[in-house]
Motif scaffolding. Structure first.
Motif, PDB file in Angstrom:
ATOM      1  N   GLU A 158       2.067  -6.149  16.138  1.00 35.31           N
ATOM      2  CA  GLU A 158       1.293  -4.930  16.297  1.00 35.31           C
ATOM      3  C   GLU A 158      -0.310  -5.340  16.557  1.00 35.31           C
ATOM      4  OE1 GLU A 158       5.336  -4.598  13.851  1.00 35.31           O
ATOM      5  OE2 GLU A 158       3.482  -5.936  13.939  1.00 35.31           O
ATOM      6  N   SER A 159      -0.598  -6.357  16.082  1.00 36.87           N
ATOM      7  CA  SER A 159      -2.147  -6.615  16.076  1.00 36.87           C
ATOM      8  C   SER A 159      -2.525  -7.133  17.568  1.00 36.87           C
ATOM      9  CB  SER A 159      -2.488  -7.527  14.931  1.00 36.87           C
ATOM     10  OG  SER A 159      -1.870  -8.697  15.144  1.00 36.87           O
TER      11      SER A 159
ATOM     12  N   ALA B 253       3.276   3.530   9.277  1.00 38.72           N
ATOM     13  CA  ALA B 253       1.826   3.199   8.857  1.00 38.72           C
ATOM     14  C   ALA B 253       1.989   2.212   7.520  1.00 38.72           C
ATOM     15  CB  ALA B 253       0.835   4.203   8.838  1.00 38.72           C
ATOM     16  N   GLY B 254       2.505   3.002   6.713  1.00 34.53           N
ATOM     17  CA  GLY B 254       2.671   2.133   5.148  1.00 34.53           C
ATOM     18  C   GLY B 254       3.059   0.952   5.447  1.00 34.53           C
TER      19      GLY B 254
ATOM     20  N   ILE C 179       1.016  -6.653   7.291  1.00 34.22           N
ATOM     21  CA  ILE C 179      -0.454  -7.105   7.683  1.00 34.22           C
ATOM     22  C   ILE C 179      -0.898  -7.976   6.190  1.00 34.22           C
ATOM     23  CG2 ILE C 179      -2.685  -6.920   7.876  1.00 34.22           C
ATOM     24  CD1 ILE C 179      -1.966  -4.455   9.980  1.00 34.22           C
ATOM     25  N   HIS C 180      -0.713  -7.071   5.164  1.00 33.05           N
ATOM     26  CA  HIS C 180      -1.103  -7.905   3.820  1.00 33.05           C
ATOM     27  C   HIS C 180      -0.400  -9.070   3.767  1.00 33.05           C
ATOM     28  CE1 HIS C 180      -3.279  -3.851   2.223  1.00 33.05           C
ATOM     29  NE2 HIS C 180      -4.077  -4.447   3.224  1.00 33.05           N
ATOM     30  N   ASP C 181       0.895  -9.127   3.600  1.00 30.43           N
ATOM     31  CA  ASP C 181       1.836 -10.001   3.248  1.00 30.43           C
ATOM     32  C   ASP C 181       1.471 -11.277   4.246  1.00 30.43           C
ATOM     33  OD1 ASP C 181       2.786  -8.345   1.303  1.00 30.43           O
ATOM     34  OD2 ASP C 181       4.651  -8.151   2.049  1.00 30.43           O
TER      35      ASP C 181
ATOM     36  N   ILE D  76      -6.052 -10.280   3.202  1.00 33.24           N
ATOM     37  CA  ILE D  76      -7.180  -9.697   4.151  1.00 33.24           C
ATOM     38  C   ILE D  76      -6.767  -8.273   4.527  1.00 33.24           C
ATOM     39  CG2 ILE D  76      -7.749  -9.973   6.521  1.00 33.24           C
ATOM     40  CD1 ILE D  76      -8.841 -12.114   5.049  1.00 33.24           C
ATOM     41  N   CYS D  77      -7.765  -7.383   3.966  1.00 32.40           N
ATOM     42  CA  CYS D  77      -7.792  -5.928   4.280  1.00 32.40           C
ATOM     43  C   CYS D  77      -8.234  -5.492   5.749  1.00 32.40           C
ATOM     44  CB  CYS D  77      -8.739  -5.319   3.153  1.00 32.40           C
ATOM     45  SG  CYS D  77      -8.149  -5.452   1.460  1.00 32.40           S
ATOM     46  N   HIS D  78      -7.536  -4.807   6.122  1.00 28.76           N
ATOM     47  CA  HIS D  78      -7.882  -4.404   7.493  1.00 28.76           C
ATOM     48  C   HIS D  78      -9.292  -3.628   7.271  1.00 28.76           C
ATOM     49  CE1 HIS D  78      -8.444  -1.721  10.879  1.00 28.76           C
ATOM     50  NE2 HIS D  78      -7.757  -2.308  11.834  1.00 28.76           N
TER      51      HIS D  78
END
Length: 257
Positions: free
Chosen positions: A44-45, A83-84, A90-92, A119-121
Protein backbone atom coordinates in the motif's frame (compact mmCIF):
# COMPACT_ATOMS: atom_id res chain seq x y z
CA UNK A 1 3.36 15.79 -16.63
CA UNK A 2 0.39 16.16 -14.31
CA UNK A 3 0.73 18.39 -11.24
CA UNK A 4 -0.48 16.73 -8.04
CA UNK A 5 -1.80 18.55 -4.99
CA UNK A 6 -0.22 18.16 -1.57
CA UNK A 7 3.18 19.79 -2.05
CA UNK A 8 4.35 21.81 0.93
CA UNK A 9 6.86 24.07 -0.78
CA UNK A 10 7.34 22.82 -4.34
CA UNK A 11 5.26 21.19 -7.01
CA UNK A 12 4.77 17.43 -7.18
CA UNK A 13 4.33 15.89 -10.62
CA UNK A 14 3.15 12.58 -12.00
CA UNK A 15 4.32 11.07 -15.26
CA UNK A 16 2.47 7.81 -15.82
CA UNK A 17 3.17 5.56 -12.85
CA UNK A 18 6.05 7.69 -11.54
CA UNK A 19 5.74 10.61 -9.12
CA UNK A 20 8.47 13.26 -9.01
CA UNK A 21 8.92 15.12 -5.72
CA UNK A 22 11.56 17.64 -4.60
CA UNK A 23 14.30 16.23 -2.40
CA UNK A 24 14.31 17.30 1.23
CA UNK A 25 17.02 17.04 3.92
CA UNK A 26 15.26 13.96 5.31
CA UNK A 27 14.50 12.27 1.97
CA UNK A 28 17.28 9.68 2.22
CA UNK A 29 15.84 8.53 5.56
CA UNK A 30 12.38 8.15 4.04
CA UNK A 31 13.82 6.17 1.15
CA UNK A 32 15.22 3.65 3.64
CA UNK A 33 11.80 3.36 5.28
CA UNK A 34 10.02 2.86 1.96
CA UNK A 35 12.56 0.23 0.91
CA UNK A 36 11.96 -1.63 4.18
CA UNK A 37 8.18 -1.49 3.76
CA UNK A 38 8.54 -2.84 0.23
CA UNK A 39 10.64 -5.73 1.52
CA UNK A 40 8.03 -6.31 4.22
CA UNK A 41 5.37 -6.62 1.49
CA UNK A 42 3.48 -3.46 2.46
CA UNK A 43 2.14 -2.96 -1.04
CA UNK A 44 0.00 0.00 0.00
CA UNK A 45 2.99 2.35 0.35
CA UNK A 46 4.89 3.98 -2.52
CA UNK A 47 8.14 2.44 -3.76
CA UNK A 48 11.34 4.45 -3.98
CA UNK A 49 12.47 4.26 -7.61
CA UNK A 50 15.53 6.51 -7.64
CA UNK A 51 16.73 10.10 -8.07
CA UNK A 52 16.55 12.44 -11.03
CA UNK A 53 18.00 15.97 -11.13
CA UNK A 54 17.28 16.92 -7.54
CA UNK A 55 14.02 15.04 -7.37
CA UNK A 56 13.00 11.72 -5.89
CA UNK A 57 11.05 9.26 -8.00
CA UNK A 58 8.33 7.24 -6.29
CA UNK A 59 5.72 4.86 -7.61
CA UNK A 60 2.26 6.34 -7.98
CA UNK A 61 -0.25 5.14 -5.38
CA UNK A 62 -3.42 4.50 -7.37
CA UNK A 63 -6.92 5.13 -6.07
CA UNK A 64 -9.45 7.86 -5.35
CA UNK A 65 -8.29 10.66 -3.05
CA UNK A 66 -10.27 12.94 -0.76
CA UNK A 67 -9.96 15.88 1.58
CA UNK A 68 -12.11 17.62 4.16
CA UNK A 69 -15.05 17.85 4.44
CA UNK A 70 -15.34 14.06 4.69
CA UNK A 71 -18.09 13.20 2.23
CA UNK A 72 -18.79 10.01 0.33
CA UNK A 73 -16.56 6.94 0.41
CA UNK A 74 -13.95 8.48 2.73
CA UNK A 75 -16.62 8.97 5.44
CA UNK A 76 -17.82 5.34 5.45
CA UNK A 77 -17.21 2.79 8.18
CA UNK A 78 -15.46 0.61 5.60
CA UNK A 79 -12.88 3.33 4.93
CA UNK A 80 -12.37 3.86 8.65
CA UNK A 81 -11.91 0.14 9.35
CA UNK A 82 -9.48 -0.37 6.46
CA UNK A 83 -7.51 2.72 7.53
CA UNK A 84 -7.10 1.41 11.06
CA UNK A 85 -5.92 -1.96 9.77
CA UNK A 86 -3.43 -0.36 7.37
CA UNK A 87 -1.92 1.83 10.07
CA UNK A 88 -1.42 -1.27 12.22
CA UNK A 89 0.19 -3.08 9.28
CA UNK A 90 2.66 -0.25 8.72
CA UNK A 91 3.53 -0.07 12.42
CA UNK A 92 4.01 -3.81 12.80
CA UNK A 93 6.11 -3.97 9.63
CA UNK A 94 8.42 -1.22 10.91
CA UNK A 95 9.35 -2.91 14.21
CA UNK A 96 12.26 -4.85 12.72
CA UNK A 97 13.48 -1.66 11.02
CA UNK A 98 13.45 0.26 14.32
CA UNK A 99 15.35 -2.51 16.07
CA UNK A 100 18.35 -2.06 13.75
CA UNK A 101 18.12 1.72 13.28
CA UNK A 102 20.47 4.32 14.76
CA UNK A 103 17.82 7.01 15.10
CA UNK A 104 20.28 9.83 15.75
CA UNK A 105 22.29 9.03 12.62
CA UNK A 106 19.49 10.10 10.29
CA UNK A 107 17.69 13.42 9.64
CA UNK A 108 13.92 13.64 10.22
CA UNK A 109 11.30 16.24 9.38
CA UNK A 110 9.52 15.60 12.68
CA UNK A 111 11.60 14.98 15.77
CA UNK A 112 11.80 11.34 16.95
CA UNK A 113 9.99 10.73 20.22
CA UNK A 114 10.92 8.04 22.73
CA UNK A 115 10.17 5.26 23.28
CA UNK A 116 11.00 4.26 19.70
CA UNK A 117 8.40 1.52 19.22
CA UNK A 118 7.63 1.91 15.50
CA UNK A 119 8.04 4.19 12.53
CA UNK A 120 5.06 6.51 12.68
CA UNK A 121 3.71 7.79 9.37
CA UNK A 122 3.20 11.14 11.07
CA UNK A 123 0.31 12.28 8.89
CA UNK A 124 -1.91 9.22 8.40
CA UNK A 125 -4.98 11.23 7.49
CA UNK A 126 -7.95 11.04 5.11
CA UNK A 127 -6.13 13.27 2.60
CA UNK A 128 -3.04 11.04 2.46
CA UNK A 129 -4.70 7.77 1.49
CA UNK A 130 -6.13 6.28 -1.72
CA UNK A 131 -9.40 4.36 -1.89
CA UNK A 132 -10.84 1.69 -4.16
CA UNK A 133 -14.59 2.12 -3.70
CA UNK A 134 -14.92 2.33 0.13
CA UNK A 135 -11.63 0.64 1.05
CA UNK A 136 -8.29 2.29 1.78
CA UNK A 137 -5.81 0.60 -0.54
CA UNK A 138 -2.84 2.97 -0.37
CA UNK A 139 -1.08 5.64 1.66
CA UNK A 140 1.41 8.28 0.54
CA UNK A 141 3.39 11.34 1.70
CA UNK A 142 5.80 9.69 4.15
CA UNK A 143 7.85 12.88 4.64
CA UNK A 144 6.60 13.17 8.21
CA UNK A 145 7.56 9.58 9.12
CA UNK A 146 9.61 9.33 12.32
CA UNK A 147 10.34 6.94 15.21
CA UNK A 148 7.91 7.23 18.11
CA UNK A 149 5.50 5.18 20.25
CA UNK A 150 2.51 3.67 18.49
CA UNK A 151 0.06 5.89 20.33
CA UNK A 152 1.74 9.03 18.96
CA UNK A 153 0.62 8.06 15.44
CA UNK A 154 -2.63 6.47 16.58
CA UNK A 155 -3.63 9.65 18.41
CA UNK A 156 -3.17 11.94 15.41
CA UNK A 157 -4.85 9.47 13.07
CA UNK A 158 -7.89 9.09 15.33
CA UNK A 159 -8.06 12.87 15.70
CA UNK A 160 -8.15 13.28 11.91
CA UNK A 161 -10.41 10.34 11.05
CA UNK A 162 -13.08 10.79 13.77
CA UNK A 163 -12.59 13.76 13.27
CA UNK A 164 -12.34 15.68 16.55
CA UNK A 165 -12.32 18.99 14.69
CA UNK A 166 -14.25 22.21 15.26
CA UNK A 167 -13.71 24.03 11.96
CA UNK A 168 -16.95 24.19 9.97
CA UNK A 169 -15.27 22.65 6.91
CA UNK A 170 -13.49 19.87 8.80
CA UNK A 171 -15.94 18.63 11.41
CA UNK A 172 -18.23 15.66 10.91
CA UNK A 173 -21.22 14.77 13.06
CA UNK A 174 -21.75 15.20 16.78
CA UNK A 175 -19.35 14.28 19.57
CA UNK A 176 -21.29 11.00 19.86
CA UNK A 177 -20.66 10.28 16.18
CA UNK A 178 -17.00 11.18 16.56
CA UNK A 179 -16.33 8.94 19.56
CA UNK A 180 -18.11 6.08 17.76
CA UNK A 181 -15.78 6.55 14.78
CA UNK A 182 -12.80 6.80 17.12
CA UNK A 183 -13.75 3.49 18.74
CA UNK A 184 -14.14 1.83 15.35
CA UNK A 185 -10.68 3.03 14.32
CA UNK A 186 -9.18 1.78 17.61
CA UNK A 187 -10.94 -1.57 17.26
CA UNK A 188 -9.66 -1.96 13.70
CA UNK A 189 -6.13 -1.03 14.73
CA UNK A 190 -6.27 -3.39 17.70
CA UNK A 191 -5.54 -0.70 20.28
CA UNK A 192 -4.88 -1.90 23.82
CA UNK A 193 -6.89 -0.76 26.83
CA UNK A 194 -3.90 1.29 27.94
CA UNK A 195 -3.69 3.04 24.58
CA UNK A 196 -7.42 3.76 24.62
CA UNK A 197 -7.19 5.21 28.13
CA UNK A 198 -4.31 7.47 27.07
CA UNK A 199 -5.70 8.50 23.70
CA UNK A 200 -7.43 11.78 24.57
CA UNK A 201 -4.36 13.08 26.40
CA UNK A 202 -2.13 11.84 23.56
CA UNK A 203 -4.22 13.73 21.00
CA UNK A 204 -3.75 16.95 22.97
CA UNK A 205 0.01 16.38 23.29
CA UNK A 206 0.29 15.57 19.58
CA UNK A 207 -1.58 18.73 18.60
CA UNK A 208 0.50 20.84 20.98
CA UNK A 209 3.64 19.41 19.35
CA UNK A 210 2.22 20.29 15.92
CA UNK A 211 1.48 23.86 16.99
CA UNK A 212 5.04 24.24 18.34
CA UNK A 213 6.46 22.80 15.12
CA UNK A 214 4.41 25.14 12.92
CA UNK A 215 5.43 28.20 14.93
CA UNK A 216 9.07 27.16 14.82
CA UNK A 217 9.03 26.64 11.06
CA UNK A 218 7.33 29.99 10.49
CA UNK A 219 9.90 31.75 12.70
CA UNK A 220 12.69 30.13 10.66
CA UNK A 221 11.25 31.70 7.52
CA UNK A 222 9.28 28.77 6.11
CA UNK A 223 6.69 30.61 4.03
CA UNK A 224 4.43 27.58 3.68
CA UNK A 225 3.90 27.31 7.43
CA UNK A 226 3.65 31.08 7.81
CA UNK A 227 0.83 31.03 5.26
CA UNK A 228 -0.86 28.14 7.10
CA UNK A 229 -0.82 30.16 10.31
CA UNK A 230 -2.11 33.22 8.48
CA UNK A 231 -4.94 31.13 7.03
CA UNK A 232 -6.03 30.05 10.51
CA UNK A 233 -4.82 26.44 10.59
CA UNK A 234 -2.84 26.89 13.81
CA UNK A 235 -5.81 28.53 15.55
CA UNK A 236 -7.98 25.63 14.42
CA UNK A 237 -5.62 23.20 16.16
CA UNK A 238 -5.75 25.32 19.32
CA UNK A 239 -9.56 25.27 19.17
CA UNK A 240 -9.50 21.49 18.73
CA UNK A 241 -7.24 21.09 21.78
CA UNK A 242 -9.90 22.86 23.84
CA UNK A 243 -12.64 20.71 22.29
CA UNK A 244 -10.85 17.43 23.02
CA UNK A 245 -10.01 18.56 26.55
CA UNK A 246 -13.63 19.47 27.23
CA UNK A 247 -14.79 16.07 25.98
CA UNK A 248 -11.91 14.06 27.44
CA UNK A 249 -14.01 11.94 29.81
CA UNK A 250 -16.60 11.20 27.12
CA UNK A 251 -13.88 10.10 24.72
CA UNK A 252 -12.13 7.98 27.35
CA UNK A 253 -15.27 6.24 28.55
CA UNK A 254 -16.44 5.48 25.01
CA UNK A 255 -13.23 3.87 23.73
CA UNK A 256 -13.16 0.80 25.97
CA UNK A 257 -13.60 -2.62 24.44
Amino acid sequence: MEALSGGRESAIYRDGEVVYRPLQPWSATIHLILAHLEQANVKESPKFLGLNQGQEMLSFVAGNTYNYPLIGAIATDEALISAGKLLRKIHDSSVSFIEQLDVNAHPWMLAPREPFEVICHGDFTPYNVALLENTVVGVFDFDTAHPAPRIWDLAYSVYCWSPFKTDSNDKLGTIADQVARAKLFCDSYGATETQRAQLADAMVLRLQALVTFMRGEAERGNESFAENIEQGHLQAYLNDIVYITENKQKIKSSLGN
